[in-house]
Design a protein around this motif. Structure first.
Motif: not given
Ligand SMILES: Nc1ncnc2c1ncn2[C@@H]1O[C@H](COP(=O)(O)OP(=O)(O)O)[C@@H](O)[C@H]1O
Ligand SMILES: [Mg+2]
Length: 230
Positions: A90-98, A103-104, A138-147
């Protein structure tokens, strides 16, 4: 033929108003194809993707997915078919932020009933496959958009589905990260994955081998890539 949609109509009911969104859409995709579906905002792209992805049912029409009559399936059979056959991006990745990257990525494997140790091994492998072997914790907040999008692709592919469905996969990315995602799609397609990618970006669509245009809920087949380049 891996996807065969015939005479698909989709109406939404909004209060008392019936809004026709897909108007007699037919689309056939062969196994191993790489198709871009292009169209302006509001033309029905996401509605079509939700139907192709067995997330929603049309108002009428027929849909065969890898020979299975999707619309005759009960909801549970439809979600099993989806889990087995289709990976989503999806455009907005839809990863679980925690949850961490690994794990995702492992999440679809837990639905498939795979044990924890093997889930982690396979998810790690999938992350290595997209070049993120050094980011597993790494959690999603610790990754760039591309990552983040590469994590989402690893999650989409961890079950080895035959089909990858992507809705504006580069829409939230800068052009360089978008290019990297397109390279990854090329590699997956070369490995035999059927890709259906929705985009309103002409440049991104040109990476696909076939372009289908959707305008106001109706499909017109575009020129193929050779014709486009020639
Ligand atoms: N759940 C819904 N209920 C009512 N109308 C909807 C719903 N989802 C989408 N629509 C309408 O369907 C049309 C197509 O939407 P969509 O498929 O999201 O377009 P696109 O992805 O091409 O931008 C829009 O006019 C939108 O307002
Ligand atoms: Mg959309």
């Amino acid at each position: 033929m891996i996807l065969d949609l015939q005479n698909i109509f989709k109406d939404y009911q909004q209060d008392k108003l019936i809004v026709p969104v897909l108007k007699d859409v037919s689309l056939q995709v062969e196994e191993g194809e790489y198709v871009a579906i292009m169209g302006p905002s509001g033309s029905g792209k996401t509605t079509l993707m939700n139907i192709i992805g067995c997330l929603d049912r049309p108002t009428s029409g027929t849909y065969q997915l890898a020979g299975e009559d999707v619309l005759r399936c009960k909801d549970k059979e439809m979600s099993d078919l989806r889990l087995r056959s289709i990976g989503f991006v999806f455009q907005n990745f839809q990863l679980l932020s925690r949850q961490s990257a690994v794990e995702n990525v492992a999440l679809p494997l837990s639905y498939a009933g795979i044990k924890k140790k093997e889930r982690r091994a396979r998810a790690t492998q999938a992350l290595e496959r997209v070049g993120l072997g050094d980011r597993v914790t790494f959690k999603p907040t610790q990754l760039s958009g591309g990552q983040k999008q590469r994590v989402a692709i690893a999650r989409a592919m961890v079950n080895n589905p035959k089909i990858l469905l992507a809705d504006e996969p580069t829409g939230a990315l800068d052009s360089k990260s978008g290019e990297q995602i397109m390279e990854l799609f090329d590699e997956l397609n070369a490995e035999g994955v059927t890709i259906v990618m929705i985009t309103h970006d002409r440049n991104i669509a040109s990476k696909a081998k076939r372009i289908v245009h959707i305008i106001d809920g109706m499909i017109t087949e575009g020129k193929d890539k050779e014709a486009e380049n020639g």
